[in-house]
Design an enzyme around this catalytic site. Structure first.
Site, PDB file in Angstrom:
ATOM      1  N   HIS A 184       0.813  -1.219   0.000  1.00  0.00           N
ATOM      2  CA  HIS A 184       0.000   0.000   0.000  1.00  0.00           C
ATOM      3  C   HIS A 184       0.845   1.266   0.000  1.00  0.00           C
ATOM      4  CE1 HIS A 184      -3.257  -2.850   0.890  1.00  0.00           C
ATOM      5  NE2 HIS A 184      -3.852  -2.038   0.032  1.00  0.00           N
ATOM      6  N   CYS A 186      -9.299  -3.511 -10.617  1.00  0.00           N
ATOM      7  CA  CYS A 186      -8.770  -2.304  -9.987  1.00  0.00           C
ATOM      8  C   CYS A 186      -7.453  -2.571  -9.274  1.00  0.00           C
ATOM      9  CB  CYS A 186      -9.792  -1.704  -9.029  1.00  0.00           C
ATOM     10  SG  CYS A 186     -10.269  -2.839  -7.725  1.00  0.00           S
TER      11      CYS A 186
HETATM   12  C1  PEP Z   1      -6.341  -5.285  -4.788  1.00  0.00           C
HETATM   13  O1  PEP Z   1      -6.177  -6.070  -3.862  1.00  0.00           O
HETATM   14  O2  PEP Z   1      -5.966  -5.519  -5.948  1.00  0.00           O
HETATM   15  C2  PEP Z   1      -6.996  -3.992  -4.550  1.00  0.00           C
HETATM   16  C3  PEP Z   1      -7.320  -3.206  -5.535  1.00  0.00           C
HETATM   17  O3  PEP Z   1      -7.196  -3.617  -3.252  1.00  0.00           O
HETATM   18  P1  PEP Z   1      -6.005  -3.123  -2.284  1.00  0.00           P
HETATM   19  O4  PEP Z   1      -4.773  -2.952  -3.128  1.00  0.00           O
HETATM   20  O5  PEP Z   1      -6.414  -1.854  -1.663  1.00  0.00           O
HETATM   21  O6  PEP Z   1      -5.894  -4.233  -1.322  1.00  0.00           O
END
Ligand code: PEP
Ligand code: MG
Length: 571
Positions: free
Chosen positions: A191, A504
């Site tokens: 993240h 996403c």
């Molecule tokens: C993912 O896991 O691909 C996602 C879009 O959510 P995050 O990266 O916030 O876990």
């Protein structure tokens, strides 16, 4: 001159001076015995540390006057706690019976208190546990003479070199002064990496020993796209990179010119390109990159920015500002994905030994239904301002989805009773992030208006690779046949049920993957806004029928290396 290699996290080339940030690790708290004669001296040290901590809190409160409201209330609460007579009494009793150094005693007393509060059914008391941990850490820092430097107060341009910057550090740092980011640890889908990309900060992570090899004020060239850091570059290299910086900026400006054109292949197959955002301010910039909406608003960062549970009004204002900024274009708000590496406080980590397999995302929300409902009400109320979709993260089965939907219905009922309007066209989507969700996608599709594939987590859970661990990131191959099959199965289940399939995860913005994802039938790509122009450029220069052939061929390759070679030779 030395070249350090790492993992490419965020594109861009920067030449600048290094600043080492080594305070992201908590130092160990010393523990030793003291004699009876030394006890009063230890208590004097404690009194001085409390006074210094109180002064520091007053200064912080003063500096954050413009933030107002909640943030200031936190400093007030911490000030009360720092001087709490009961806390002081417990520390005195303890040192007089155990004869150990004061840092250790403060740590022990605070730990016992927080543990008691953390298991309380009352959310107010659980929040107080976070405050006690924070306050005691502040006192201990003063006892140990540790001065915590705040990245928010950076007042010169730097290339930040750290061991492992947490997402909360990245959120609070002065982003305009951090020109590039280099870390010993971390991987491209952590993240912190996602935030670095969102802020447009060229970054290289997983650079082994970076904080040892680089010293403060060293001249560095950070090549984010290649995952390279050049330490003390010679004249010729410097000149070459200055040219590259100019070329990069020129190319990007050209790509931005694609802004208004549709994401359509040469033979007329159209898909949607949307943006992922982490903080509301990002929404203002999205049209510049040609985003057709927001495919993922990671709402948990709203909570992490303050370190606290945001109240309904704060959330409502944030959602409303994002929806208004998008001027009627769709906004997909993901309910909070807290847990894992996104923590409201260090206490959450202490509680779980496997946080990525623990109480995160929808599990966290379902465990605190009132907090969940508060978020849903805030989204519902804001929904009248535009086109809103709600999406639930990390669903692993039909029960979780049904429970989330039923809490959403309760939230709607509460809005109706309070005469608060909400749009009646809100679509509800499921994030496909676990292999279990893929295997049950046919059932989930019956109860969802759309799917969005979160490849960052899907790859992590399918290939058993911690997404934040640079030591195993070589295994997180998006072209792994298992990953391709999971994506294909998800898209096919969505289409069989007549709903759309979006993506996403970071893979949606991965340039070589774009033709393959098109060929697999993906309807919507959502990514960091700055990646949109380049992905659009690729989509507009390929033929959909050929992409379908490519997908067919890729699905028949037994290894990720073969798929990658296929993609490299295809364009
Ligand atoms: C993912 O896991 O691909 C996602 C879009 O959510 P995050 O990266 O916030 O876990
Ligand atoms: Mg995820």
């Amino acid at each position: 001159m030395k070249i350090l290699s790492g993992l490419s996290v965020a594109q861009g080339i920067v030449i600048g001076t290094a600043m080492l940030y080594l305070e992201d690790d908590y130092p160990e708290i010393p523990r030793y015995t003291v004699s009876g004669d030394q006890v009063s001296g230890e208590l004097d040290r404690f009194a001085r540390a409390v006074k210094d901590a109180a002064e520091e809190l007053c200064a912080l409160k003063e500096n954050s006057r413009e933030v107002k409201g909640r943030q200031n209330a936190i400093f007030d609460a911490h000030l009360l706690m720092v001087e709490d007579p009961d806390f002081h009494y417990q520390i005195q009793v303890r040192i007089e019976s155990e004869y150990e150094n004061i840092e250790w005693i403060v740590w022990e007393v605070a730990r016992e208190l927080t543990q008691k509060l953390m298991v309380s059914p009352d959310p107010y008391l659980r929040e107080r546990a976070v405050d006690i941990a924070d306050v005691s850490r502040r006192i201990i820092n003063h006892l140990m003479g540790i001065k915590r430097f705040s990245l928010a107060s950076l007042d010169r341009d730097v290339i930040l070199v750290a061991n492992n910057l947490l997402p909360s550090d990245a959120l609070s740092m002065n982003k305009s002064r951090v020109k590039a980011l280099v870390m010993n640890m971390g991987s491209p889908t952590s993240h912190t990496a996602i935030l670095a990309k969102a802020f447009g900060i060229p970054s290289v992570f997983g650079v082994s020993g970076a904080t040892r090899k680089i010293t403060a004020d060293d001249i560095l060239i950070v090549d984010g796209g290649k995952g390279k850091v050049i330490l003390d570059p010679d004249e010729e290299t410097l000149e070459r990179y200055k040219g590259s910086v100019a070329d990069y900026q020129k190319n990007f400006a050209q790509l931005l010119g694609l802004g208004e054109f549709p994401a359509e292949t040469m033979d007329g197959h159209r898909v949607a390109l949307k943006a992922n955002i982490e903080i509301p301010g990002e929404a203002e910039e999205l049209f510049r990159y040609g985003a057709e909406g927001i495919g993922l608003y990671r709402s948990e960062f709203l909570f992490m920015q303050s370190g606290q549970n945001a109240d309904e009004e704060t959330q409502y204002q944030a959602y409303r500002s994002v929806i208004r900024a998008m001027k009627g274009k769709p906004v997909t708000i993901r309910t909070v994905d807290l847990g894992g590496d996104k923590l409201l406080s260090s206490l959450q980590t202490a509680q779980e030994s496997n946080p990525l397999l623990g109480c995160r995302a929808i599990r966290f929300s379902l465990s605190l239904p009132e907090m969940f409902k508060t978020q849903l009400r805030a989204i519902l109320r804001a929904s009248v301002e535009g086109q809103v979709k709600i999406m639930f993260p990390m669903i692993s089965g039909i029960e979780e989805l049904e429970e989330a939907v039923s809490i959403l219905e309760e939230a709607k009922g509460e809005c109706r009773r309070r005469a608060q309007a909400y749009a009646d066209t809100i679509e509800v989507g499921t994030m496909i992030e676990t292999p279990a969700a893929v295997m049950t996608a046919d059932y989930l599709a019956e109860r969802s208006d759309f799917f969005s594939i979160g490849t960052n987590d899907l790859i992590q859970y399918a290939l058993a690779v911690d997404r934040g661990n640079e030591k195993v990131s070589y295994l997180a191959q998006p072209t792994h046949p298992a990953v391709l099959r999971l994506i294909k199965a998800t898209i096919d289940s969505a289409h069989a049920a007549g709903i759309s399939a979006a993506m996403c995860g970071e893979l949606a913005g991965d340039l070589p993957m774009a033709p393959l994802l098109l060929g697999l039938g993906l309807d919507e790509f959502s990514m960091t806004a700055i990646s949109i122009p380049a992905v659009k450029h690729i989509i507009r220069s390929v033929n959909y029928e050929k992409c379908r052939d490519l997908a067919y061929e890729a699905l028949n390759c037994p290894s990720w290396k073969q798929v990658r070679t296929l993609l490299e030779n295809w364009m």
